[in-house]
Design a protein around this motif. Sequence first.
Motif, PDB file in Angstrom:
ATOM      1  N   LEU A 294       1.136  10.007 -10.730  1.00 15.10           N
ATOM      2  CA  LEU A 294       0.658   8.749 -10.151  1.00 15.10           C
ATOM      3  C   LEU A 294       0.476   8.887  -8.640  1.00 15.10           C
ATOM      4  N   GLY A 295       1.467   9.494  -7.983  1.00  9.55           N
ATOM      5  CA  GLY A 295       1.420   9.639  -6.519  1.00  9.55           C
ATOM      6  C   GLY A 295       0.184  10.396  -6.070  1.00  9.55           C
ATOM      7  N   ALA A 296      -0.170  11.452  -6.811  1.00  6.39           N
ATOM      8  CA  ALA A 296      -1.307  12.281  -6.415  1.00  6.39           C
ATOM      9  C   ALA A 296      -2.616  11.483  -6.471  1.00  6.39           C
ATOM     10  N   LEU A 297      -2.641  10.487  -7.316  1.00  8.34           N
ATOM     11  CA  LEU A 297      -3.868   9.729  -7.553  1.00  8.34           C
ATOM     12  C   LEU A 297      -4.005   8.514  -6.636  1.00  8.34           C
ATOM     13  N   LEU A 298      -2.873   8.040  -6.102  1.00  6.63           N
ATOM     14  CA  LEU A 298      -2.871   6.739  -5.426  1.00  6.63           C
ATOM     15  C   LEU A 298      -3.842   6.611  -4.236  1.00  6.63           C
ATOM     16  N   PRO A 299      -3.891   7.583  -3.306  1.00  7.08           N
ATOM     17  CA  PRO A 299      -4.777   7.380  -2.155  1.00  7.08           C
ATOM     18  C   PRO A 299      -6.220   7.120  -2.587  1.00  7.08           C
ATOM     19  N   ARG A 300      -6.701   7.902  -3.529  1.00  7.57           N
ATOM     20  CA  ARG A 300      -8.075   7.755  -3.987  1.00  7.57           C
ATOM     21  C   ARG A 300      -8.265   6.451  -4.759  1.00  7.57           C
ATOM     22  N   ALA A 301      -7.318   6.149  -5.657  1.00  5.11           N
ATOM     23  CA  ALA A 301      -7.447   4.929  -6.468  1.00  5.11           C
ATOM     24  C   ALA A 301      -7.427   3.689  -5.567  1.00  5.11           C
ATOM     25  N   LEU A 302      -6.571   3.699  -4.541  1.00  7.91           N
ATOM     26  CA  LEU A 302      -6.524   2.542  -3.632  1.00  7.91           C
ATOM     27  C   LEU A 302      -7.851   2.405  -2.893  1.00  7.91           C
ATOM     28  N   GLY A 303      -8.451   3.533  -2.532  1.00  6.22           N
ATOM     29  CA  GLY A 303      -9.760   3.523  -1.876  1.00  6.22           C
ATOM     30  C   GLY A 303     -10.823   2.909  -2.778  1.00  6.22           C
ATOM     31  N   GLN A 304     -10.606   2.949  -4.067  1.00  5.02           N
ATOM     32  CA  GLN A 304     -11.577   2.387  -5.024  1.00  5.02           C
ATOM     33  C   GLN A 304     -11.106   1.039  -5.577  1.00  5.02           C
ATOM     34  N   GLY A 305     -10.148   0.414  -4.896  1.00  3.49           N
ATOM     35  CA  GLY A 305      -9.729  -0.929  -5.293  1.00  3.49           C
ATOM     36  C   GLY A 305      -8.632  -0.946  -6.359  1.00  3.49           C
ATOM     37  N   ALA A 306      -8.005   0.207  -6.610  1.00  4.31           N
ATOM     38  CA  ALA A 306      -6.921   0.306  -7.613  1.00  4.31           C
ATOM     39  C   ALA A 306      -7.298  -0.374  -8.923  1.00  4.31           C
TER      40      ALA A 306
END
Length: 371
Positions: A294-306
């Motif tokens: 999950l941690g590895a994905l968070l920066p990108r996912a947050l950039g796309q509105g989670a």
Amino acid sequence: VRFEVAVAGGGPAGLAVAIQAASRGLSTIVLERASAVPDKACGEGLMPAGVRALERLGVRDRLDPGACSPFAGIRYEQEDGAFVEARFRDGPGLGIRRTALAAALTERALEVGVVLERPCSVIGNEVRGDAHLVRTDGGTIEAGILVAADGLASPIRARAGLDVPERGRRFGIRQHFLVAPWSEHVSVHWAEGVEAYVTPAGAGRTGVAFLWDASRLPQGEKTSFASLLERFPVLAARLASAVPDSTVRGAGPLARTARRRLAPRLALVGDAAGYVDAITGEGLTLAFVSAEALGALLPRALGQGATARSLAPYERAFRRHFRRYAFFARAVLLLSRHVLVRRRALHLLAAAPWAFEAMLAFVAESEPSAR
Ligand SMILES: Cc1cc2nc3c(=O)[nH]c(=O)nc-3n(C[C@H](O)[C@H](O)[C@H](O)COP(=O)(O)OP(=O)(O)OC[C@H]3O[C@@H](n4cnc5c(N)ncnc54)[C@H](O)[C@@H]3O)c2cc1C
């Protein structure tokens, strides 16, 4: 106040996600309802893959050496005296007192910039516009994403409509004793409807946990740590004059199912994400490797509105880890249910310990993420 990541629950899963998120530069807050380092019913045996995950988190070296004991492998022992034991092929597991684990995770979290709010209970949550509003007994926090790490019962999972009702009747209970570990293995003692797990947890300290199926014990029998211990005379004799080192703690029912791990601006991790049983001692390892995914994905996912879509790789990674864990947990649960089969299987394994060693290597040592 707005944080990029708010984590409900400061247990091992929540703190591991927070460390992963904050180390990637995300502003992260952990909301934990306990006022001090939380303790919990747990067998406290971390499998080798979990020990490696702790190393990657930068937590392994922070553990109080007086509160942990490496263990070489697993020993199964049953009523008729038959036993089989095997060592891990790839480094030891680690018995860790929960409070020491939580303290080390907390220290590392603070070091990487996590804000820890304790005591602070999450009492409600809703997504509004581009924020997840997290209501706590101390006020409302706005977050880009809420990570629910609030344990087995997870009210957040229920509020999100992700709960699948379970009828499981397995429970767990544990206590520690001031007695030097007498085996270099975690010993699992089998009896009808109940197993006992004996785990070294620091110099001169041994943890004993029972897991039992309430539907298989005599109806009306009041279950307590003492009544369960009576079912294991060899273990009871060893502990007869041992001084307790903790109060008894219980948990359950253990089986929990989530429909999925995701909703918009929400992810479930740790026991909140789903749990089969503690029978293979893999809950912590699963929590740590899921937190990593999950941690590895968070920066990108947050950039796309989670969005649920941007978080979808986490669901896939979780399912991969969980499938393997659930398969073995259910297989061993079957053995615990079918006493005659279990007795026979243990005799067979005792005659072919290499098979037990190979099984152990597959279940407990391999990096779940490598599958
Ligand atoms: C008897 C037993 C034996 C076990 N043995 C082992 C073992 O040997 N090895 C192993 O790897 N695993 C074992 N497990 C499993 C392991 O304990 C769990 O998988 C692990 O604790 C999961 O961590 P978590 O952070 O998801 O949940 P938890 O450890 O339950 O943490 C959840 C946290 O959330 C907090 N919280 C809850 N609600 C709120 C709220 N509303 N607001 C704020 N905070 C909240 C709680 O206070 C708690 O600190 C065992 C479990 C049991 C029951």
